[in-house]
Scaffold this motif. Structure first.
Motif, PDB file in Angstrom:
ATOM      1  N   GLY A 292       0.878  -1.238   0.048  1.00 20.20           N
ATOM      2  CA  GLY A 292       0.089  -0.037  -0.091  1.00 20.20           C
ATOM      3  C   GLY A 292       0.771   1.407   0.098  1.00 20.20           C
ATOM      4  N   ARG A 293       2.226   1.081  -0.354  1.00 17.63           N
ATOM      5  CA  ARG A 293       3.034   2.299  -0.506  1.00 17.63           C
ATOM      6  C   ARG A 293       3.563   2.478  -1.899  1.00 17.63           C
ATOM      7  N   ARG A 294       4.400   3.542  -1.998  1.00 18.21           N
ATOM      8  CA  ARG A 294       4.926   4.089  -3.190  1.00 18.21           C
ATOM      9  C   ARG A 294       3.975   3.807  -4.436  1.00 18.21           C
ATOM     10  N   THR A 295       4.516   3.016  -5.508  1.00 18.51           N
ATOM     11  CA  THR A 295       3.649   2.608  -6.681  1.00 18.51           C
ATOM     12  C   THR A 295       2.328   1.877  -6.282  1.00 18.51           C
ATOM     13  N   LYS A 296       2.366   1.288  -5.061  1.00 15.08           N
ATOM     14  CA  LYS A 296       1.013   0.547  -4.891  1.00 15.08           C
ATOM     15  C   LYS A 296       0.061   1.251  -4.091  1.00 15.08           C
ATOM     16  N   LYS A 297       0.255   2.664  -3.882  1.00  9.67           N
ATOM     17  CA  LYS A 297      -0.730   3.511  -3.031  1.00  9.67           C
ATOM     18  C   LYS A 297      -2.112   3.394  -3.376  1.00  9.67           C
ATOM     19  N   GLN A 298      -2.316   3.203  -4.754  1.00  6.29           N
ATOM     20  CA  GLN A 298      -3.788   3.029  -5.172  1.00  6.29           C
ATOM     21  C   GLN A 298      -4.514   1.824  -4.508  1.00  6.29           C
TER      22      GLN A 298
END
Length: 858
Positions: free
Chosen positions: A676-682
């Protein structure tokens, strides 16, 4: 005769009625009065737009409100002052019809506040410790080796915010530098602070515990003099009013460390002229101040075991701790530079082990994490490297009877670790750095936290969504890796729905007592003492919500030892090695009145997201209740689901309170955080949206009465979710939110930490930059859409500047459909709300009244 008179009276009344009817029929029609015109809705402020173009990685965009960040431009700041005044008046106008409910809410919340702000005392050998309890502190989980945000204090000083209140901030035994404590340390002394009449700042004092026990049996004297016994029991150590005279009218202390023999106090005060924290050392016996060391830009402190050697770190011009010095108190020699870290991306931090045998020096950079060791008993012996791993992980070293232990979440056996684990190594073998696993992987338990004592190891574990706490005898019988169950751990019985276990001020390595706080969504925090020697436990403090009071062994005044002993015996429960639950009524559990339900919600990619729902059993109505959905999802931190007294005002009005444990947060391991962070925040944003839809689809909340709530990074989560699906929510509260991710990460006005870039992305990385552009709330507002009503609160005392909130509010109003029933409000609070219970109630009452008003208008 009487009948005749009665008949005559009746006939006269009838005649009168007939005359009235005739007059009514023949009356002249009066001029019809027009109803008063409706009061026009207040108009929102409209700050000027001055577009500025930015380009990065081949992408160009405009920022019409960039001028709000020009802190060095006097004209821009004058415009900003005018704009803030307009926002204040607009918020007051929109909320003017809620004054009555706000006053009522504030009264409700104020009644629930315990007037005794300090925690109950805790023994440290023959002495007592008083301390504030902060729920987010961990044994070692939350000990971060990163740069503190110090430029903020310059802003606070220039706006005179620092003059309101001062606290002593102690870094000790792995506790965060922002924990505020009253402390009492060894030598039979009680340390505390008080405010003298007519003075602005506090005074640090100490008392002998023995004299203090004699003193409390008599009436309270002034200035620590017991007139009955004729004894002066108080020693004044440090007058912060005098410190304010030294430092230009401000007394803000960041660090404070007592020497092991309690003769010296090393502390840092904010120096407004130099925009840094200056180190001073005071002799507590004489009260005199040493001429040296007097060092600027000090970031960390740790004493040697001799009580005369002091280690400290200093920062460079960018506020990065990069040098480690050693000095000897009372000597005139120059301080010795022990270490200098030239890498501008590396940060130094120091602490001592709990038994005071070693000082650890951590170096955290974007390329590695290292831990060096200094023998605190022989501070001139230099330091050696004992542990090294990849960057951006936790690694805290403790010492126990000749063995070093590392609590870390570094790569294990070449694979990323999904949780923390414990390593051990003999001190004499630490040069070879041959660390061994202490506990084998166990599918039943996940290790969340640890704490060391002379005779026991305390473990906080997670089994699924349930938290547990247990103790294991030390030293360990086996030197190799073992299964936890083979060590016969003793588990503390816990109530239902425990969402968090937080440590208390457990300073004493040799103590047999452990203090921690048990938290639940349907139970006020319970402060518990657990005796390691006999396995007994008792609740020392817990609020009784039904009676709006607090149960405590000590109360506002101390009690006699005999009475305390009786209370301890009456509440003690012997533990077995089996996990079991006690009668929930002994915990002041509120599940009889408030229900707590847990769901697993399927997200956009099929991942199950934990959702906790709390509501009043009395007011539950399927599909009709308003609701409020909380979210955070950042830094691997647990979502705060503790019982909060201000939310009781909503629960008792029929609201449903829900908590979405989205990816990016804590509680489900390292992978859950990384997903759930960086490029996977979405993922985190869509998890939150899935939970909102679940509440509506299952008719847990009315389809048009769902509110959203987010704090700091949680504000980014909520604002991004609104951008994606604004029709899901009727209202939202964003507290000191992070909203302008693109511009802040590219050009931070206030210094950011390495963990911020690890969490939200590094804009120098192309993939990270593209992800930031997609989720940044300020850059993705839907034009021509109908947004929910939003209350944004910001403060001068925040890591994310007030300009972030101001820019977002202005741009939302410019982009979306204007609807007076869905206002976008900005509320600027003072910087010390969290230190003032009255202001806390006032701000909470405003937020609650805003939510109620918006739901009623719907």
């Amino acid at each position: 005769m009487a009948h005749f008179l009665k008949f005559t009276k009746t006939q006269n009344q009838n005649l009168t009625n007939i005359k009235f009817c005739v007059r009514f029929i023949h009356r002249k029609p009066s001029k019809q009065q027009k109803p008063p015109p409706p009061v026009p809705a207040p108009k929102p402020p409209n700050p000027p737009q001055k577009p500025v173009s930015f380009s990065h990685h081949g992408e160009t965009w405009e920022d019409p409100y960039s001028w709000m960040t020009n802190l060095d431009n006097k004209v821009a700041m004058r415009h900003m002052d005018v704009y803030m005044e307009q926002e204040e008046k607009y918020t007051e106008a929109v909320m003017s019809d809620t004054e009555r409910i706000r006053n009522k809410l504030q009264s409700e919340m104020a009644v629930r506040i315990n007037s005794n702000l300090s925690s109950v005392p805790m023994k440290w050998g023959p002495w007592l410790v008083f301390g504030f309890h902060f729920p987010h502190s961990g044994f070692y989980r939350n000990f971060h080796y990163q740069m503190p945000n110090r430029c903020l204090f310059k802003i606070l000083a220039e706006t005179r915010m620092l003059s309101l209140k001062t606290y002593i901030i102690v870094i000790i035994c792995g506790f965060s530098e922002f924990e505020l404590l009253w402390f009492c340390l060894k030598k039979g002394r009680l340390y505390y602070r008080r405010v003298e009449e007519g003075k602005q700042y506090q005074v640090l004092c100490r008392r002998s515990v023995k004299l203090n026990q004699e003193f409390i049996s008599n009436s309270s004297p002034s200035a620590g003099f017991d007139f009955t016994a004729g004894k002066r029991i108080e020693q004044k150590l440090l007058d912060y009013n005098q410190e304010a005279e030294r430092f230009g009218g401000y007394a803000y202390e960041e660090l404070s460390e007592l020497s092991p023999d309690h003769r010296f106090l090393a502390y840092t005060m904010y120096d407004k002229d130099n925009d840094s924290f200056k180190l001073s050392v005071r002799d507590l016996n004489s009260g005199s101040l040493f001429k040296k060391p007097e060092v600027d830009r000090v970031a960390g402190l740790a004493w040697g075991k001799d009580g005369r050697t002091l280690f400290y770190t200093v920062t460079d011009s960018d506020k990065r701790p990069y040098r480690l010095f050693r000095c000897v108190i009372g000597e005139n020699e120059d301080d010795v530079l022990i270490m200098e870290e030239p890498d501008e991306n590396a940060y130094l931090s120091i602490r001592h082990t709990k038994d005071f045998q070693f000082v650890t020096v951590n170096v955290a950079s974007v390329a590695f994490s290292k831990v060096h060791l200094i023998n605190a008993a022989d501070p001139l012996s230099g330091m050696k490297l004992v542990y090294e791993c990849e960057p951006h992980v936790r690694c805290v070293i403790e010492h126990h009877r000749g063995y070093l232990y590392v609590f870390t979440n570094a790569v294990k056996d070449g694979q990323p670790a999904d949780s923390h684990y414990l390593l051990s190594c003999p001190v004499e073998a630490s040069d070879s750095r041959k660390w061994e696993i202490v506990f084998r992987d166990d599918p039943e338990f996940v290790l969340e936290d640890v704490d060391f004592y002379d005779t026991h190891l305390i473990l906080i574990l997670r089994e699924g969504g349930e938290f547990k706490i247990c103790s294991v005898s030390l030293p360990l019988a086996s030197k190799g890796a073992v299964q936890l169950k083979d060590l016969k751990p003793t588990f503390l019985p816990l109530p239902k729905y425990v969402c968090q276990i937080s440590p208390g001020p457990n300073y004493d390595y040799y103590s047999s007592a452990v203090r921690f706080t048990i938290s639940s969504p349907v139970m006020p925090d319970a402060v518990v003492d657990y005796n390691l020697a006999d396995g007994k436990w008792f609740i020392v403090q817990q609020q009784n919500v039904l009676q709006e009071g607090t149960r405590t062994l000590y109360g506002a005044t101390s009690v006699s030892a005999a009475n305390t002993e009786k209370l301890l015996k009456s509440q003690s429960i012997h533990l077995s090695n089996e996990v079991h639950s006690e009668d929930d009524h002994s915990w002041n559990d509120l599940s009889e009145f408030y229900a707590c339900e847990r769901y697993d919600v399927s997200s956009h990619d099929g991942v199950l997201v934990p959702l906790t729902v709390v509501y009043s059993r009395k007011y539950r109505q399927d599909g009709l209740n308003p609701g409020l959905l909380h979210g955070h999802g950042a830094y691997g931190e647990l979502l705060d689901k503790r019982w909060r007294s201000e939310l009781k005002s909503l629960l008792d009005r029929g609201w449903v309170i829900a908590y979405a444990d989205v990816r990016g947060g804590g509680g489900k391991g390292t992978k859950w955080h990384h997903d759930g962070r960086r490029t996977k925040k979405q993922n985190a944003i869509k998890d939150y949206i899935s939970c909102a839809k679940f509440l509506l689809d299952k008719e847990i909340v009315h389809h048009n009465r769902l509110g959203a709530w987010g704090y700091s990074a949680g504000g980014l989560l909520v604002a991004s979710a609104i951008n994606l699906q604004p029709d899901l929510f009727r209202a939202a509260v964003l507290k000191v939110p992070f909203l302008d991710a693109t511009n802040t990460l590219l050009d931070p006005i206030l210094p950011l930490m390495p963990s911020d870039y690890e969490e939200f992305g590094d804009p120098e990385d192309v993939e990270d930059f593209q992800a930031i552009r997609k989720y940044s709330p300020y850059d993705n507002i839907q034009k021509g859409s109908l947004y929910p009503a939003v209350l944004v609160t910001s403060s001068l005392n925040t890591r994310f500047g007030v300009w972030e909130a101001a820019k977002w509010v202005a741009r939302v109003r410019d982009h979306v459909i204007y609807d007076p029933s869905r206002p976008i409000l900005l509320n600027l609070t003072v910087g010390v709300v969290e230190e003032n219970k009255y202001l806390q109630c006032k701000e909470s009452a405003l937020e609650t009244a805003f939510l109620i008003k918006m739901m009623m208008d719907s």
